[in-house]
Enzyme design. Structure first.
Site, PDB file in Angstrom:
ATOM      1  N   ARG A 192     -12.873  -0.177 -13.194  1.00  0.00           N
ATOM      2  CA  ARG A 192     -13.325   0.084 -11.811  1.00  0.00           C
ATOM      3  C   ARG A 192     -14.082  -1.121 -11.249  1.00  0.00           C
ATOM      4  O   ARG A 192     -14.061  -1.384 -10.061  1.00  0.00           O
ATOM      5  CB  ARG A 192     -14.199   1.349 -11.745  1.00  0.00           C
ATOM      6  CG  ARG A 192     -14.752   1.609 -10.328  1.00  0.00           C
ATOM      7  CD  ARG A 192     -15.241   3.042 -10.112  1.00  0.00           C
ATOM      8  NE  ARG A 192     -16.082   3.519 -11.182  1.00  0.00           N
ATOM      9  CZ  ARG A 192     -17.358   3.145 -11.374  1.00  0.00           C
ATOM     10  NH1 ARG A 192     -17.927   2.294 -10.562  1.00  0.00           N
ATOM     11  NH2 ARG A 192     -18.042   3.640 -12.379  1.00  0.00           N
TER      12      ARG A 192
ATOM     13  N   TYR B 129      -5.744   1.912  13.841  1.00  0.00           N
ATOM     14  CA  TYR B 129      -5.094   2.834  12.905  1.00  0.00           C
ATOM     15  C   TYR B 129      -5.861   4.168  12.898  1.00  0.00           C
ATOM     16  O   TYR B 129      -7.087   4.176  12.719  1.00  0.00           O
ATOM     17  CB  TYR B 129      -5.076   2.198  11.512  1.00  0.00           C
ATOM     18  CG  TYR B 129      -4.376   3.022  10.475  1.00  0.00           C
ATOM     19  CD1 TYR B 129      -2.991   3.148  10.488  1.00  0.00           C
ATOM     20  CD2 TYR B 129      -5.092   3.705   9.498  1.00  0.00           C
ATOM     21  CE1 TYR B 129      -2.344   3.926   9.555  1.00  0.00           C
ATOM     22  CE2 TYR B 129      -4.440   4.481   8.546  1.00  0.00           C
ATOM     23  CZ  TYR B 129      -3.066   4.583   8.582  1.00  0.00           C
ATOM     24  OH  TYR B 129      -2.421   5.362   7.655  1.00  0.00           O
TER      25      TYR B 129
ATOM     26  N   ASP C 242      -8.236  -6.240  10.853  1.00  0.00           N
ATOM     27  CA  ASP C 242      -7.159  -5.585  10.103  1.00  0.00           C
ATOM     28  C   ASP C 242      -5.890  -6.393  10.385  1.00  0.00           C
ATOM     29  O   ASP C 242      -5.361  -6.372  11.493  1.00  0.00           O
ATOM     30  CB  ASP C 242      -7.016  -4.127  10.569  1.00  0.00           C
ATOM     31  CG  ASP C 242      -5.927  -3.372   9.793  1.00  0.00           C
ATOM     32  OD1 ASP C 242      -5.009  -4.019   9.251  1.00  0.00           O
ATOM     33  OD2 ASP C 242      -5.991  -2.123   9.759  1.00  0.00           O
TER      34      ASP C 242
ATOM     35  N   LYS D  47       1.955  -2.054   3.141  1.00  0.00           N
ATOM     36  CA  LYS D  47       2.901  -2.500   4.164  1.00  0.00           C
ATOM     37  C   LYS D  47       3.522  -3.847   3.768  1.00  0.00           C
ATOM     38  O   LYS D  47       4.171  -3.913   2.750  1.00  0.00           O
ATOM     39  CB  LYS D  47       2.191  -2.540   5.518  1.00  0.00           C
ATOM     40  CG  LYS D  47       1.276  -1.318   5.783  1.00  0.00           C
ATOM     41  CD  LYS D  47       2.023  -0.006   5.914  1.00  0.00           C
ATOM     42  CE  LYS D  47       1.116   1.219   5.894  1.00  0.00           C
ATOM     43  NZ  LYS D  47       0.021   1.226   6.852  1.00  0.00           N
TER      44      LYS D  47
END
Ligand SMILES: *Cc1c(COP(=O)(O)O)cnc(C)c1O
Length: 394
Positions: free
Chosen positions: A58, A111, A183, A208
């Site tokens: 992590r 978004y 973004d 994407k």
């Protein structure tokens, strides 16, 4: 491999990769949750930061680090932070840079969940948010408050294809002590480098273009400043938004072909855009590579290519839009974007269905708006598919 001074395509293939004892040609999947310390002292040194050994996945993992370094080099940033998803990246950035009583200015056509998490969740911790048309610079200036900490933009915006001037935002952010976050999902670092244009933080939905094959969900953040990087990494690690080693392996595999995929997709996109622009049933089209796009000139100054995302509207609005959805055969009727396959969707009835009619209109999401992510199939097949589906509309 040291890719300092190398060009973009070379970095795509080699940046972040490291040699192992077997001479592996690709970065292997280190599918382990934890790492052995060689001694108690070594464990102490890893935790204090004296040693840069791995501790726990992590926190950091070799496969994930290779991917983080790869994208950080592509974006010309200090370092990268890979996350479980694009929303993991966005949430980690919000958590790191906002606090009780602080304010963020964001694009109104951002978004959907990037807006939703501010309105529904961060608002419970007294974070204030203004959503404005960032393509119009005056609206950003008017939204500024004494407690504004972050300016958050998406360009081109999702799904209106509006362009925001990154250099102007960077200047404004600097003058007002704000952190500018971009973004960059729609462009990928191949077409736009926000940090070079003056932004402080850039993030992506790796789902994407970066991965590009519609087979994983992931996110990445790259910061320019080490202090900001450390803050965001802390939030990512403590909230547990980490990427998984297998995800990182697949993303590393996907990113190698980023430039060839995007080159091919945007070659197709301009032809599809010209076909749609000339079609009698199409009311309007927005593609940054068409001279008819209101910010075509601005797009040319900050993007090195126009990408493969576009939106258009059909005469007659909602119903013809739905009819088109039901009659395309090659284009997949699906959300997401930036993969090798052509995808089509209708935000009014799909991604933005939960947004109020008024908010949709303010954000430029009209009932007729159709979003198209052009893939790398043969362009004649893409055009013929749209052509036959358009013919079913009376
Ligand atoms: C998809 C997307 C996101 C969210 O990414 P996920 O990987 O789905 O969490 C954020 N921003 C943009 C522009 C996107 O297209």
């Amino acid at each position: 491999m040291n890719t300092n001074g190398k060009e973009f395509n070379t970095k795509l293939i080699h940046a972040g990769a490291f040699d192992d004892e077997y001479g592996s040609a690709t970065v292997p999947i280190y599918q382990t949750s934890t790492f052995k310390f060689s001694s108690a002292q070594n464990g102490a040194d890893c935790f204090s930061g004296k040693s840069d050994g791995y501790i726990y996945t992590r926190i950091a993992n070799p496969t994930i680090r290779a991917f983080e370094k790869n994208i950080a080099e592509l974006e010309n940033g200090y370092d990268g932070i890979a996350t479980s998803s694009g929303m993991g990246a966005i949430s980690s950035v919000y958590m790191a840079l906002l606090g009780a009583g602080s304010h963020i200015i964001s694009s109104d056509a951002v978004y959907g969940p990037a807006r939703g998490v501010l309105e529904q969740d961060f608002s419970r911790f007294t974070v204030e948010a203004s959503f404005v048309n960032t393509s119009n610079f005056d609206s950003i200036r008017e939204a500024l408050r004494p407690n504004t900490k972050v300016l958050y933009i998406e360009t081109p915006a999702n799904p209106t294809m509006g362009i925001t001037d990154v250099r102007a935002c960077a200047k404004f952010a600097k003058a007002n002590n704000l952190i500018l976050v971009v973004d960059n999902t729609f462009c990928s670092p191949y077409l736009q480098k926000p940090l070079d244009l003056g932004a402080d933080v850039v993030l992506h939905s790796v789902t994407k273009f970066i991965n590009g094959h519609a087979d994983l969900v992931g996110g990445i953040i790259v910061a320019k400043d080490p202090g900001i990087y450390k803050k965001i990494r802390h939030s990512m690690v403590y909230m547990g938004c980490n990427m998984d080693p297998t995800q990182a392996f697949m993303a590393l595999r996907g990113v190698k072909t980023l430039a060839v995929r995007v080159d091919r997709a945007q070659m197709n996109a301009i032809q599809v855009a010209r076909f749609l622009e000339a079609h009698p049933k199409v009311a309007w089209i927005k593609y940054p590579g068409l001279e008819s796009h209101p910010q075509y000139e601005l797009a040319k100054t900050q993007m090195s290519g126009f990408g493969s995302m576009m939106s258009f509207g059909l005469k007659g609005g909602y119903e013809p839009g739905r009819k088109l959805m039901d009659h395309v055969h090659l284009a997949l009727l699906a959300v997401s974007l930036g993969g090798v396959e052509t995808l089509i969707q209708h935000p009014a009835s799909m991604t933005h269905a939960a947004v109020s009619y008024e908010d949709k209109l303010v954000a430029g999401i009209t009932d007729d708006l159709i979003r198209l992510s052009v893939g790398i199939e043969d362009v004649n097949d893409i055009i013929n598919d749209l052509k036959q589906a358009l013919e079913t509309i009376k």
